[in-house]
Write a protein that holds these residues in place. Sequence first.
Motif, PDB file in Angstrom:
ATOM      1  N   ILE A 114       0.849  -1.192   0.000  1.00 52.47           N
ATOM      2  CA  ILE A 114       0.000   0.000   0.000  1.00 52.47           C
ATOM      3  C   ILE A 114       0.881   1.238   0.000  1.00 52.47           C
ATOM      4  O   ILE A 114       2.055   1.174   0.349  1.00 52.47           O
ATOM      5  CB  ILE A 114      -0.937  -0.047   1.236  1.00 52.47           C
ATOM      6  N   GLY A 115       0.320   2.369  -0.374  1.00 51.64           N
ATOM      7  CA  GLY A 115       1.093   3.606  -0.316  1.00 51.64           C
ATOM      8  C   GLY A 115       0.337   4.793  -0.880  1.00 51.64           C
ATOM      9  O   GLY A 115      -0.823   4.685  -1.285  1.00 51.64           O
ATOM     10  N   ASP A 116       1.009   5.907  -0.917  1.00 56.44           N
ATOM     11  CA  ASP A 116       0.497   7.163  -1.456  1.00 56.44           C
ATOM     12  C   ASP A 116      -0.877   7.513  -0.897  1.00 56.44           C
ATOM     13  O   ASP A 116      -1.842   7.727  -1.621  1.00 56.44           O
ATOM     14  CB  ASP A 116       0.502   7.137  -2.992  1.00 56.44           C
ATOM     15  N   PHE A 117      -0.943   7.617   0.442  1.00 57.13           N
ATOM     16  CA  PHE A 117      -2.170   7.992   1.145  1.00 57.13           C
ATOM     17  C   PHE A 117      -2.488   9.479   0.947  1.00 57.13           C
ATOM     18  O   PHE A 117      -3.614   9.847   0.685  1.00 57.13           O
ATOM     19  CB  PHE A 117      -2.017   7.725   2.651  1.00 57.13           C
TER      20      PHE A 117
ATOM     21  N   HIS B 280       2.042  -8.817   7.255  1.00 56.74           N
ATOM     22  CA  HIS B 280       3.084  -7.857   6.861  1.00 56.74           C
ATOM     23  C   HIS B 280       2.441  -6.719   6.077  1.00 56.74           C
ATOM     24  O   HIS B 280       1.595  -6.958   5.220  1.00 56.74           O
ATOM     25  CB  HIS B 280       4.143  -8.501   5.967  1.00 56.74           C
ATOM     26  N   ILE B 281       2.887  -5.496   6.345  1.00 58.31           N
ATOM     27  CA  ILE B 281       2.488  -4.343   5.542  1.00 58.31           C
ATOM     28  C   ILE B 281       3.748  -3.720   4.970  1.00 58.31           C
ATOM     29  O   ILE B 281       4.694  -3.419   5.700  1.00 58.31           O
ATOM     30  CB  ILE B 281       1.699  -3.304   6.363  1.00 58.31           C
ATOM     31  N   ILE B 282       3.738  -3.527   3.662  1.00 59.38           N
ATOM     32  CA  ILE B 282       4.850  -2.909   2.954  1.00 59.38           C
ATOM     33  C   ILE B 282       4.299  -1.645   2.314  1.00 59.38           C
ATOM     34  O   ILE B 282       3.405  -1.708   1.460  1.00 59.38           O
ATOM     35  CB  ILE B 282       5.442  -3.873   1.908  1.00 59.38           C
ATOM     36  N   CYS B 283       4.810  -0.493   2.737  1.00 54.06           N
ATOM     37  CA  CYS B 283       4.232   0.790   2.348  1.00 54.06           C
ATOM     38  C   CYS B 283       5.249   1.651   1.597  1.00 54.06           C
ATOM     39  O   CYS B 283       6.356   1.877   2.080  1.00 54.06           O
ATOM     40  CB  CYS B 283       3.727   1.521   3.595  1.00 54.06           C
ATOM     41  N   THR B 284       4.818   2.175   0.451  1.00 58.86           N
ATOM     42  CA  THR B 284       5.682   2.983  -0.407  1.00 58.86           C
ATOM     43  C   THR B 284       5.780   4.441   0.016  1.00 58.86           C
ATOM     44  O   THR B 284       6.369   5.242  -0.694  1.00 58.86           O
ATOM     45  CB  THR B 284       5.196   2.932  -1.871  1.00 58.86           C
ATOM     46  N   GLY B 285       5.207   4.791   1.156  1.00 58.47           N
ATOM     47  CA  GLY B 285       5.371   6.149   1.669  1.00 58.47           C
ATOM     48  C   GLY B 285       4.219   7.074   1.346  1.00 58.47           C
ATOM     49  O   GLY B 285       3.151   6.655   0.903  1.00 58.47           O
ATOM     50  N   ASN B 286       4.468   8.349   1.604  1.00 58.81           N
ATOM     51  CA  ASN B 286       3.462   9.405   1.528  1.00 58.81           C
ATOM     52  C   ASN B 286       2.278   9.107   2.440  1.00 58.81           C
ATOM     53  O   ASN B 286       1.120   9.292   2.067  1.00 58.81           O
ATOM     54  CB  ASN B 286       3.025   9.689   0.090  1.00 58.81           C
ATOM     55  N   LEU B 287       2.611   8.688   3.667  1.00 58.87           N
ATOM     56  CA  LEU B 287       1.608   8.576   4.718  1.00 58.87           C
ATOM     57  C   LEU B 287       1.229   9.974   5.190  1.00 58.87           C
ATOM     58  O   LEU B 287       0.091  10.224   5.543  1.00 58.87           O
ATOM     59  CB  LEU B 287       2.154   7.777   5.904  1.00 58.87           C
ATOM     60  N   CYS B 288       2.208  10.857   5.235  1.00 58.62           N
ATOM     61  CA  CYS B 288       2.069  12.286   5.556  1.00 58.62           C
ATOM     62  C   CYS B 288       1.860  12.582   7.034  1.00 58.62           C
ATOM     63  O   CYS B 288       2.147  13.693   7.463  1.00 58.62           O
ATOM     64  CB  CYS B 288       0.968  12.953   4.728  1.00 58.62           C
ATOM     65  N   THR B 289       1.345  11.644   7.817  1.00 59.04           N
ATOM     66  CA  THR B 289       1.146  11.898   9.243  1.00 59.04           C
ATOM     67  C   THR B 289       1.519  10.662  10.059  1.00 59.04           C
ATOM     68  O   THR B 289       1.446   9.527   9.566  1.00 59.04           O
ATOM     69  CB  THR B 289      -0.317  12.247   9.568  1.00 59.04           C
TER      70      THR B 289
ATOM     71  N   GLU C  51      -0.250   9.604  12.448  1.00 60.49           N
ATOM     72  CA  GLU C  51      -1.513   8.898  12.690  1.00 60.49           C
ATOM     73  C   GLU C  51      -1.765   7.809  11.656  1.00 60.49           C
ATOM     74  O   GLU C  51      -2.277   6.735  11.992  1.00 60.49           O
ATOM     75  CB  GLU C  51      -2.697   9.892  12.708  1.00 60.49           C
ATOM     76  N   THR C  52      -1.386   8.058  10.409  1.00 61.01           N
ATOM     77  CA  THR C  52      -1.555   7.037   9.375  1.00 61.01           C
ATOM     78  C   THR C  52      -0.623   5.860   9.650  1.00 61.01           C
ATOM     79  O   THR C  52      -1.032   4.702   9.515  1.00 61.01           O
ATOM     80  CB  THR C  52      -1.309   7.626   7.976  1.00 61.01           C
TER      81      THR C  52
ATOM     82  N   SER D 155      -1.624  -0.698  13.808  1.00 57.83           N
ATOM     83  CA  SER D 155      -2.747  -1.349  14.498  1.00 57.83           C
ATOM     84  C   SER D 155      -3.265  -2.551  13.719  1.00 57.83           C
ATOM     85  O   SER D 155      -3.962  -3.399  14.270  1.00 57.83           O
ATOM     86  CB  SER D 155      -3.886  -0.350  14.734  1.00 57.83           C
ATOM     87  N   LEU D 156      -2.904  -2.628  12.434  1.00 54.91           N
ATOM     88  CA  LEU D 156      -3.377  -3.717  11.580  1.00 54.91           C
ATOM     89  C   LEU D 156      -2.439  -4.916  11.572  1.00 54.91           C
ATOM     90  O   LEU D 156      -2.881  -6.054  11.424  1.00 54.91           O
ATOM     91  CB  LEU D 156      -3.556  -3.222  10.142  1.00 54.91           C
ATOM     92  N   ALA D 157      -1.134  -4.663  11.679  1.00 54.19           N
ATOM     93  CA  ALA D 157      -0.145  -5.745  11.584  1.00 54.19           C
ATOM     94  C   ALA D 157       1.072  -5.399  12.431  1.00 54.19           C
ATOM     95  O   ALA D 157       1.415  -4.224  12.592  1.00 54.19           O
ATOM     96  CB  ALA D 157       0.285  -5.951  10.133  1.00 54.19           C
TER      97      ALA D 157
END
Length: 144
Positions: A6-9, A33-42, A44-45, A51-53
């Motif tokens: 997931i990414g680019d929130f 597992h969560i693999i995130c490409t960034g742009n969470l921006c906060t 809190e995200t 909280s999910l994994a």
Amino acid sequence: MLVLVIGDFHIPFRASGLPAQFKKLLVPGKIQHIICTGNLCTKETLDYLRSLAGDVHVVRGDFDEGLNYPDQKVVTVGQFRIGLCHGHQIVPWGDVESLGSLQRQLDVDVLITGHTHHFESLNRDGKLFLNPGTATGAWTGLKT
């Protein structure tokens, strides 16, 4: 084993949150597992993802100012070495040759990048290149 890529929130700058129908699918404890490409921006995200994994990997996007994520990361999930990079560093953005160069540099089986906000999955020379697109449907100024 379930892996969420997931990414680019871009929350709250370009989107108010995850779409409700998608968020209903994200049940704590189901994803390993969560693999995130960034742009969470906060933060809190990031806290929401945690909280999910229990195993969350994030790299810095071009909107992640003040958040301390690496530019690139290599993780192992099962038998696969996975390279992670937001993608704004790849020139031209999303270019297959440039992505291949990064994949070889990181020596990974799977390269996950974002930034373009468009889903893409490509198998090239026995390696998987994956872009999950944008989790929120956030606007992008990139030509489609």
